[in-house]
Enzyme design. Sequence first.
Site, PDB file in Angstrom:
ATOM      1  N   ASN A 154       1.177  -0.968  -0.266  1.00 11.51           N
ATOM      2  CA  ASN A 154      -0.074  -0.041  -0.327  1.00 11.51           C
ATOM      3  C   ASN A 154       1.034   1.184   0.130  1.00 11.51           C
ATOM      4  O   ASN A 154       1.330   1.770   0.986  1.00 11.51           O
ATOM      5  CB  ASN A 154      -1.212  -0.364   1.596  1.00 11.51           C
ATOM      6  CG  ASN A 154      -1.660   1.026   1.325  1.00 11.51           C
ATOM      7  OD1 ASN A 154      -2.075   1.679   0.517  1.00 11.51           O
ATOM      8  ND2 ASN A 154      -2.527   1.669   2.502  1.00 11.51           N
TER       9      ASN A 154
ATOM     10  N   LYS B 269       0.282   4.363  -0.618  1.00 12.58           N
ATOM     11  CA  LYS B 269      -0.352   5.390  -0.241  1.00 12.58           C
ATOM     12  C   LYS B 269      -0.040   6.867  -0.670  1.00 12.58           C
ATOM     13  O   LYS B 269      -0.046   6.747  -1.866  1.00 12.58           O
ATOM     14  CB  LYS B 269      -0.067   5.591   1.612  1.00 12.58           C
ATOM     15  CG  LYS B 269      -0.053   4.106   2.708  1.00 12.58           C
ATOM     16  CD  LYS B 269      -0.156   4.770   3.981  1.00 12.58           C
ATOM     17  CE  LYS B 269      -0.195   3.475   4.962  1.00 12.58           C
ATOM     18  NZ  LYS B 269      -0.058   3.665   6.237  1.00 12.58           N
TER      19      LYS B 269
ATOM     20  N   HIS C 102      -9.726   1.527   5.403  1.00 14.50           N
ATOM     21  CA  HIS C 102      -8.435   1.952   5.347  1.00 14.50           C
ATOM     22  C   HIS C 102      -8.486   3.331   7.180  1.00 14.50           C
ATOM     23  O   HIS C 102      -9.383   3.633   6.601  1.00 14.50           O
ATOM     24  CB  HIS C 102      -7.807   2.400   4.865  1.00 14.50           C
ATOM     25  CG  HIS C 102      -6.186   2.326   5.484  1.00 14.50           C
ATOM     26  ND1 HIS C 102      -5.305   3.178   6.072  1.00 14.50           N
ATOM     27  CD2 HIS C 102      -4.671   0.972   4.762  1.00 14.50           C
ATOM     28  CE1 HIS C 102      -4.653   2.600   6.672  1.00 14.50           C
ATOM     29  NE2 HIS C 102      -4.205   1.238   6.273  1.00 14.50           N
TER      30      HIS C 102
ATOM     31  N   GLU D 124      -6.772   5.447   7.791  1.00 16.25           N
ATOM     32  CA  GLU D 124      -6.919   6.627   7.279  1.00 16.25           C
ATOM     33  C   GLU D 124      -8.226   7.103   6.327  1.00 16.25           C
ATOM     34  O   GLU D 124      -8.021   8.328   6.026  1.00 16.25           O
ATOM     35  CB  GLU D 124      -5.392   6.734   6.447  1.00 16.25           C
ATOM     36  CG  GLU D 124      -4.168   6.951   7.639  1.00 16.25           C
ATOM     37  CD  GLU D 124      -2.702   5.406   6.272  1.00 16.25           C
ATOM     38  OE1 GLU D 124      -3.208   5.872   5.435  1.00 16.25           O
ATOM     39  OE2 GLU D 124      -2.306   5.448   7.554  1.00 16.25           O
TER      40      GLU D 124
ATOM     41  N   GLU E 180      -5.286  -4.529  10.652  1.00 16.90           N
ATOM     42  CA  GLU E 180      -4.156  -3.070  10.648  1.00 16.90           C
ATOM     43  C   GLU E 180      -4.716  -3.207  12.349  1.00 16.90           C
ATOM     44  O   GLU E 180      -5.530  -1.647  12.820  1.00 16.90           O
ATOM     45  CB  GLU E 180      -4.428  -2.372  10.260  1.00 16.90           C
ATOM     46  CG  GLU E 180      -3.881  -2.627   8.599  1.00 16.90           C
ATOM     47  CD  GLU E 180      -3.526  -2.179   7.496  1.00 16.90           C
ATOM     48  OE1 GLU E 180      -2.271  -1.894   7.362  1.00 16.90           O
ATOM     49  OE2 GLU E 180      -4.017  -0.762   7.567  1.00 16.90           O
TER      50      GLU E 180
ATOM     51  N   GLY F 118       2.752   2.979  10.986  1.00 15.68           N
ATOM     52  CA  GLY F 118       2.881   4.014  10.799  1.00 15.68           C
ATOM     53  C   GLY F 118       3.768   4.086  11.924  1.00 15.68           C
ATOM     54  O   GLY F 118       4.704   4.799  12.002  1.00 15.68           O
TER      55      GLY F 118
ATOM     56  N   SER G 179       2.893  -1.830  10.617  1.00 18.71           N
ATOM     57  CA  SER G 179       4.694  -1.508  10.890  1.00 18.71           C
ATOM     58  C   SER G 179       5.847  -3.159  10.583  1.00 18.71           C
ATOM     59  O   SER G 179       6.584  -3.083  11.668  1.00 18.71           O
ATOM     60  CB  SER G 179       4.741  -0.967  12.291  1.00 18.71           C
ATOM     61  OG  SER G 179       4.946  -0.150  12.298  1.00 18.71           O
TER      62      SER G 179
HETATM   63  P1  13P Z   1       2.856   0.657   7.603  1.00 19.44           P
HETATM   64  O1  13P Z   1       3.409  -0.856   7.065  1.00 19.44           O
HETATM   65  O2  13P Z   1       3.750   2.094   7.279  1.00 19.44           O
HETATM   66  O3  13P Z   1       3.041   0.625   8.867  1.00 19.44           O
HETATM   67  O4  13P Z   1       1.290   0.872   7.166  1.00 19.44           O
HETATM   68  C1  13P Z   1       0.523  -0.332   7.215  1.00 19.44           C
HETATM   69  C2  13P Z   1      -0.677  -0.188   6.063  1.00 19.44           C
HETATM   70  O5  13P Z   1      -1.799   1.334   6.793  1.00 19.44           O
HETATM   71  C3  13P Z   1      -0.814  -0.665   5.060  1.00 19.44           C
HETATM   72  O6  13P Z   1      -2.318   0.007   4.726  1.00 19.44           O
END
Ligand code: 13P
Length: 242
Positions: free
Chosen positions: A5, A7, A93, A95, A161, A167, A205
Amino acid sequence: MIVANWKMNGSKASIHDWINTVSKCIKPNPKVPCVFCPPSLYIDFSRKLIDDLSSEIKLGSQLVNAEDGTALTGGLNSLMLSDFSTDYVLIGHSEQRTFFNEQANQTSNKMQNSIDAGLSIIFCIGEPLDVQKQNGTNNFLATQLEILKGLNLDNVTIAYEPVWAIGTGLNAERRYIEEVHQFIKDYCATDLNLKENISVVYGGSVKLDNAEEILSSSHVDGLLIGGASLNPDNFSNIYNLS
Ligand code: 13P
């Protein structure tokens, strides 16, 4: 399934490099889809590169809008994603839920429309830190899972997640992930009457140095990777562990 992903990262040059490198470096396993989710603007560009290389990489969109009509400036619907031969879409997600204030009825609308458009779905759920600290994870996840009731889940994968792991560099521990994945699978079997075991992947992470341990759990069916997926060698090495 191992999912990258990206982002809001990337450019034509970095996507070109990533698709080339990953296509060369992964040892494709037909049982483990390798899914690339660039920013949606790059879907068509990525599709062409993947097709030109006859690559095993599957293409996913990070975005689909909840739509009941066409009057949505800036909107992107599931039929448009199908039109560009997108294989997967990420829905729910954290976010999107946080920054776009996505509500359960919108998540549900996105799910139904994407199923109707023939897309495979990666449905994301996860609890925030305060909920985890108060041992409220299972109840929180059960509420998020409720929107799946009555849907055809044949092409749905669940991504667990925990919000506090995204992150932050603080991945959940293997034992915790196992318990939560078991809970999700039990919920799907009993409350959603699913006969087949649903696939549940972990995100938050994930890096090369913790991926093997997380993947070694029998309840973990893959990974959803943010930051560590940007580097194509890193990502390929993680894929090749699966
Ligand atoms: P990270 O791997 O950067 O923690 O992000 C996880 C994520 O949100 C994947 O969709």
